[in-house]
Scaffold this active site. Sequence first.
Site, PDB file in Angstrom:
ATOM      1  N   ASP A   1       0.906  -1.111  -0.008  1.00  0.00           N
ATOM      2  CA  ASP A   1       0.008  -0.150  -0.023  1.00  0.00           C
ATOM      3  C   ASP A   1       0.995   1.171   0.067  1.00  0.00           C
ATOM      4  O   ASP A   1       1.523   1.623   0.957  1.00  0.00           O
ATOM      5  CB  ASP A   1      -0.891   0.189   1.260  1.00  0.00           C
ATOM      6  CG  ASP A   1      -1.842  -1.199   1.343  1.00  0.00           C
ATOM      7  OD1 ASP A   1      -1.371  -2.409   1.239  1.00  0.00           O
ATOM      8  OD2 ASP A   1      -2.928  -0.922   1.481  1.00  0.00           O
TER       9      ASP A   1
ATOM     10  N   GLU B   1      -4.264   2.146  -3.311  1.00  0.00           N
ATOM     11  CA  GLU B   1      -5.808   2.835  -2.703  1.00  0.00           C
ATOM     12  C   GLU B   1      -5.474   3.893  -1.644  1.00  0.00           C
ATOM     13  O   GLU B   1      -6.408   4.596  -1.241  1.00  0.00           O
ATOM     14  CB  GLU B   1      -6.570   1.682  -2.064  1.00  0.00           C
ATOM     15  CG  GLU B   1      -5.907   1.308  -0.867  1.00  0.00           C
ATOM     16  CD  GLU B   1      -6.820   0.897   0.181  1.00  0.00           C
ATOM     17  OE1 GLU B   1      -8.405   1.074  -0.168  1.00  0.00           O
ATOM     18  OE2 GLU B   1      -6.689   0.824   1.344  1.00  0.00           O
ATOM     19  N   ASN B   2      -4.342   3.910  -1.325  1.00  0.00           N
ATOM     20  CA  ASN B   2      -3.760   5.176  -0.289  1.00  0.00           C
ATOM     21  C   ASN B   2      -2.896   6.235  -0.841  1.00  0.00           C
ATOM     22  O   ASN B   2      -2.299   7.188  -0.234  1.00  0.00           O
ATOM     23  CB  ASN B   2      -3.160   4.654   0.932  1.00  0.00           C
ATOM     24  CG  ASN B   2      -4.251   3.682   1.657  1.00  0.00           C
ATOM     25  OD1 ASN B   2      -3.762   2.609   1.744  1.00  0.00           O
ATOM     26  ND2 ASN B   2      -5.145   4.063   1.999  1.00  0.00           N
TER      27      ASN B   2
ATOM     28  N   ASN C   1     -10.673  -0.949   0.350  1.00  0.00           N
ATOM     29  CA  ASN C   1     -11.768  -0.256   0.799  1.00  0.00           C
ATOM     30  C   ASN C   1     -11.772   1.285   0.620  1.00  0.00           C
ATOM     31  O   ASN C   1     -12.882   1.832   0.712  1.00  0.00           O
ATOM     32  CB  ASN C   1     -11.976  -0.562   2.114  1.00  0.00           C
ATOM     33  CG  ASN C   1     -10.582  -0.001   3.128  1.00  0.00           C
ATOM     34  OD1 ASN C   1      -9.647  -0.572   2.772  1.00  0.00           O
ATOM     35  ND2 ASN C   1     -10.884   0.745   4.162  1.00  0.00           N
ATOM     36  N   HIS C   2     -10.877   1.828   0.352  1.00  0.00           N
ATOM     37  CA  HIS C   2     -10.612   3.564  -0.180  1.00  0.00           C
ATOM     38  C   HIS C   2     -10.518   3.619  -1.473  1.00  0.00           C
ATOM     39  O   HIS C   2     -10.285   4.720  -1.854  1.00  0.00           O
ATOM     40  CB  HIS C   2      -9.404   4.002   0.690  1.00  0.00           C
ATOM     41  CG  HIS C   2      -9.243   4.090   1.819  1.00  0.00           C
ATOM     42  ND1 HIS C   2     -10.360   4.790   2.657  1.00  0.00           N
ATOM     43  CD2 HIS C   2      -8.561   3.509   2.803  1.00  0.00           C
ATOM     44  CE1 HIS C   2      -9.749   4.651   4.081  1.00  0.00           C
ATOM     45  NE2 HIS C   2      -8.714   3.729   4.140  1.00  0.00           N
TER      46      HIS C   2
ATOM     47  N   HIS D   1      -7.329  -7.862   0.101  1.00  0.00           N
ATOM     48  CA  HIS D   1      -7.337  -6.624   1.027  1.00  0.00           C
ATOM     49  C   HIS D   1      -8.190  -6.875   2.146  1.00  0.00           C
ATOM     50  O   HIS D   1      -9.347  -6.613   1.951  1.00  0.00           O
ATOM     51  CB  HIS D   1      -7.849  -5.202   0.186  1.00  0.00           C
ATOM     52  CG  HIS D   1      -7.487  -4.063   0.728  1.00  0.00           C
ATOM     53  ND1 HIS D   1      -6.359  -3.374   0.554  1.00  0.00           N
ATOM     54  CD2 HIS D   1      -8.291  -3.076   1.443  1.00  0.00           C
ATOM     55  CE1 HIS D   1      -5.912  -2.342   1.000  1.00  0.00           C
ATOM     56  NE2 HIS D   1      -7.533  -2.104   1.719  1.00  0.00           N
TER      57      HIS D   1
ATOM     58  N   HIS E   1      -3.756  -3.914   3.212  1.00  0.00           N
ATOM     59  CA  HIS E   1      -4.564  -3.158   4.088  1.00  0.00           C
ATOM     60  C   HIS E   1      -3.917  -2.951   5.446  1.00  0.00           C
ATOM     61  O   HIS E   1      -4.226  -1.766   6.097  1.00  0.00           O
ATOM     62  CB  HIS E   1      -6.071  -4.043   4.173  1.00  0.00           C
ATOM     63  CG  HIS E   1      -6.915  -3.294   5.162  1.00  0.00           C
ATOM     64  ND1 HIS E   1      -7.442  -1.912   4.774  1.00  0.00           N
ATOM     65  CD2 HIS E   1      -7.332  -3.529   6.351  1.00  0.00           C
ATOM     66  CE1 HIS E   1      -8.160  -1.572   5.752  1.00  0.00           C
ATOM     67  NE2 HIS E   1      -8.247  -2.455   6.787  1.00  0.00           N
TER      68      HIS E   1
ATOM     69  N   HIS F   1      -0.736  -2.521   6.311  1.00  0.00           N
ATOM     70  CA  HIS F   1       0.459  -1.634   6.516  1.00  0.00           C
ATOM     71  C   HIS F   1       1.267  -2.199   7.117  1.00  0.00           C
ATOM     72  O   HIS F   1       2.277  -1.561   7.314  1.00  0.00           O
ATOM     73  CB  HIS F   1       0.015  -0.262   6.739  1.00  0.00           C
ATOM     74  CG  HIS F   1      -0.979   0.488   5.797  1.00  0.00           C
ATOM     75  ND1 HIS F   1      -0.905   1.745   5.842  1.00  0.00           N
ATOM     76  CD2 HIS F   1      -1.766   0.073   5.076  1.00  0.00           C
ATOM     77  CE1 HIS F   1      -1.898   2.092   4.895  1.00  0.00           C
ATOM     78  NE2 HIS F   1      -2.535   1.004   4.350  1.00  0.00           N
TER      79      HIS F   1
END
Length: 264
Positions: A8, A39-40, A67-68, A150, A175, A177
């Site tokens: 991520d 996603e981040n 999820n983001h 994730h 997810h 991290h």
Amino acid sequence: MKVLFIGDIVGNTGRKAVKTLLPELKSKYNPHIIIANAENAAGGRGVTAAIIKEFADLGVHGFTMGNHTWDNRDIFEWIDDDKRVVRPANFPPGTPGRGMTTIKANGKELVILNLQGRTFLPAIDCPFRTADELLERAGKQSKAILVDFHAEATSEKIAMGWHLDGRASFVVGTHTHVQTNDDTILPNGTGYLTDCGMVGSKEGVLGMERDAVLRKFKTQLPVRFTVCEGKWHFHAVFVEIDDSTGKAVRINKIRIREDEWIMS
């Protein structure tokens, strides 16, 4: 086939780390295909078309989400058209984008499948049943299949690894991290790692500014999280896949700190 998967990427600090390290990693591992979880990448929440282009220009071939996925609303304008980007395939039918795609680069083909867990995350469609449905199709396209699961719970990720053993080349978790130390090749040839980790500031909490996170834990009041600046750490995993069988034959975790420059 040699594949480099980058954990991520969190905000500007994470993007800076990718920009700094990717040339050296390409020289060391000579990957045919590079995949990153994005996603981040935009301020810690979501991704933009400009950032996808930035990474692609650096040599990243495909992108997974989580999820983001929808945190930057401009994604609705381009995700249907960008076949390099996959969002969790177990979002409900009719959700924009795709959950599986085939990446072709340097004479190799890799199917990438993105799934999202349901334990401690919003309840969406079953990732296990979705995996069953899509892997049947994926196997007709390529023997090399990478699954980014994730998910929050380690138990759910480990269960997915066993569920897909022998049907996917590599199952990698994202997810949380935090890079885990359980890289292995399962009995039927599927490479597995519970969580790849993250690329971003090592001076915060999971890439976020630590004072805000501490305030949230201590007061339980609403707090706005912002991406932490400062020195970065870089987590990724390298996997080698047998072209004839689609089975993993080698896994190397990658963990690099900006102020140490130790590659392991």
